[in-house]
Design an enzyme around this catalytic site. Sequence first.
Site: not given
Length: 175
Positions: A43, A86
């Site tokens: 990700s 993230k």
Amino acid sequence: MRDNVQTQQPKTKNWFWIGVQISCLLGLIYIFSSPIPFVRGSSMAPRIHDGDRIFIDHFYYWFHEVGRDDVIVFDHPLFPWLSCIKRVIGVPGDEVVLENGHVWVNGEELKEPYVDTPDYSARMSTIVPPGRFFVLGDHRLRSDDSCDFGFVPSGYIEGKVRFQIWPPARMGTID
């Protein structure tokens, strides 16, 4: 009769340097005793890949505010036993808009050189509440992020990703 007694001056300790030495020692113990986790998933590609090793600064947010563009590790809001990595896109009070592969924060389009493939299907508009953060993965098409699980509470943040340690070809600071 005179005694030849020499008086010895008490040694003056430089407490500042002793503090510096102790701090350095504790810092080295922290660095070498902290686990250096493996990243699982893609990700955060293209900068951070599956299997890469990163260094997380668990003390950074003791002295600094969480900032936009910081890459953080946090407990997943729906599965707290799972750690995630993230990028912070929105901080408390920010208006975040995703549309047509672009991200706007407070009416200004973000320049995101770290994103290779935008997600043209993501559409949302939200205001980040107090004590929460809006996060996105850099590989938008393969990321489970705030578009899926909502905001990240500040208490869930474990630390800031400071360095990528492995592989050597991508070693360096994370920006």
